[in-house]
Design an enzyme around this catalytic site. Structure first.
Site, PDB file in Angstrom:
ATOM      1  N   TYR A 322       0.757  -1.099  -0.082  1.00  0.00           N
ATOM      2  CA  TYR A 322       0.095  -0.006  -0.035  1.00  0.00           C
ATOM      3  C   TYR A 322       0.808   1.129  -0.096  1.00  0.00           C
ATOM      4  CZ  TYR A 322      -3.663  -3.187   1.278  1.00  0.00           C
ATOM      5  OH  TYR A 322      -4.669  -4.286   1.225  1.00  0.00           O
ATOM      6  N   GLU A 398     -18.506  -0.663  22.405  1.00  0.00           N
ATOM      7  CA  GLU A 398     -19.754  -0.236  21.520  1.00  0.00           C
ATOM      8  C   GLU A 398     -20.261   1.314  21.606  1.00  0.00           C
ATOM      9  OE1 GLU A 398     -22.179  -3.904  21.969  1.00  0.00           O
ATOM     10  OE2 GLU A 398     -21.312  -4.809  20.555  1.00  0.00           O
TER      11      GLU A 398
END
Ligand SMILES: [Zn+2]
Ligand SMILES: [Zn+2]
Length: 421
Positions: A322, A398
């Site tokens: 990348y 979360e």
């Protein structure tokens, strides 16, 4: 009241919609977490994503982009430019050790090896958040001045050996072209910040990552009579030391840091045989595309010349990974007020560069892009000691998900409003 350039005009609607969608985002994330899929194998995940986008009534939902990717297009009710939001969907060959009811039990084959599968990098959260953003924005479509493209990308962690995939293939298959995207945003959750915190950086943020493989060929002989052959182990050792001088002596480290690591050194079968050949493998990390190619040239030259000096022959193969993840400075600057407004001033800060790599970099080579980090370590835990991304114990609080939904929604809406006429 709502002047076209008023950056606050969407805030209340986004906040309310994000509240409404939060429980769903958590449920999607848990479902993806319990059913992780590796790169180019995100069949179930992308099926759920596509069905959701269709149910929202998006103008276009394209499946099987770059093998298992999904592209959704939402045209707003008002004219304006095109902004893209990206989430990656793939999991990692890691056996989960987190004690949650939705922990992954999945095992599979990866490059011919049996392995566990886990969302150990948080891409389950990225996918769920972007599904939430799609729901938030679809509910506001009449007000949206422009078009939003949702890019659900496979294989960020690399496709299996021998396959193509990820951001590069998404672009090749038109995810930025149709409609033509003007800017792109993306985020990554990270253990190194607590929930509620956002980290950003203008310019180079994450490194390029290239692999190299070197074969040094000597001439096999008896270990007791080295003068009868050419010892590739001694030459290889000199090469390892020579490669250390690239970063320490030959690259302008005052401009950008870089890393050259040899991670594999293989050769020989027995104590009294000097082998024919050794193999070295390593990784090169840079934060500047010019330095990247400079280092490639140094690796090649140093290896070949040292080998020649010992009478051996070297073959150097550099496999491009990348590119550098470079945040567009103008877009970064522009994004900060929106992030601060949504996350709170004290929760947005500059972060150090990261020597890991991200294929979001390919999108940024094509259009201005901004990629930021969002903390996912519970506030009562120390992010310095929390299990990092890719660990079998990587844990996602979360409570961070709603902030992701709000920031991606807010950035795209603000950007469209600011750039529409
Ligand atoms: Zn990762
Ligand atoms: Zn990742």
């Amino acid at each position: 009241m709502n002047a076209p350039d008023n950056p606050f005009r969407f805030d209340a609607a986004v906040a309310a919609a994000a509240d409404r969608v939060e429980a769903k985002v958590v449920a999607w994330r848990r479902d993806f977490h319990a059913h992780p899929e590796l790169g180019n194998r995100e069949v179930r995940t992308s099926g759920i994503v596509a069905a959701h986008l269709r149910a929202l009534g998006l103008d276009e939902v394209r499946e099987k982009v770059a093998v298992t990717g999904v592209v959704g297009v939402l045209r707003g009710g008002k004219p304006g430019p095109v902004v893209a939001l990206r989430a990656d969907m793939d999991a990692l060959p890691v056996k989960e050790e987190v004690d949650v009811p939705f922990a992954s039990q999945v095992t599979t084959q990866w490059n011919d090896q049996e392995c566990g599968v886990m969302h150990a990098c948080g891409h389950d959260a990225h996918t769920a958040m972007l599904m939430g953003v799609a729901e938030v924005l679809a509910g506001m479509r009449a007000e949206i001045p422009g078009t939003v493209v949702f890019v659900f990308q496979p294989a960020e962690e690399m496709p299996p050996i021998g396959e193509e995939g990820g951001a590069k293939l998404m672009i090749a298959e038109g995810c930025l072209a149709n409609p033509k995207v003007d800017a792109i945003f993306g985020l990554h959750i990270t253990s190194i910040h607590t929930t509620g915190k956002i980290g950003y950086r203008s310019g180079p943020l994450m490194a390029s990552a290239d692999q190299f493989r070197v074969f040094i060929r000597g001439s096999q002989t008896h270990g007791a009579m080295p003068w009868r052959g050419v010892d590739p182990i001694v030459v290889g050792s000199q090469v390892v030391m020579g490669l250390q001088t690239i970063v320490s002596r030959q690259v302008n480290i005052a401009k950008e840091p870089s890393v050259v690591t040899v991670g594999v050194f293989q050769g020989g079968v027995r104590n009294n045989i000097i082998p024919d050949e050794v193999k070295l493998e390593g990784t090169i990390r840079t934060f500047d595309e010019g330095q990247r190619s400079e280092i490639h040239a140094h690796v090649k030259r140093i290896t070949e010349m040292i080998a020649a000096s010992g009478g051996a022959k070297a073959h150097v193969h550099i496999h491009l990974g990348y590119p550098v993840t470079v945040n567009h400075p103008g877009l970064t600057e522009w994004s900060l007020p929106t992030l601060s407004r949504i996350a709170g001033e004290g929760n947005v800060g500059v972060v150090d560069k990261v020597c890991g790599a991200e294929d979001f970099s390919y999108y940024q080579q094509a259009v201005p892009g901004f990629f930021y980090f969002m903390g996912c370590t519970p506030p009562d835990k120390d992010p310095q000691t929390a299990a990092p991304n890719h660990s079998p114990r990587f844990y996602v609080d979360e409570n961070c998900l709603k902030l992701g939904v709000k920031t991606l929604s807010g950035l795209s809406l603000d950007w469209l409003a600011a750039n529409s006429r």
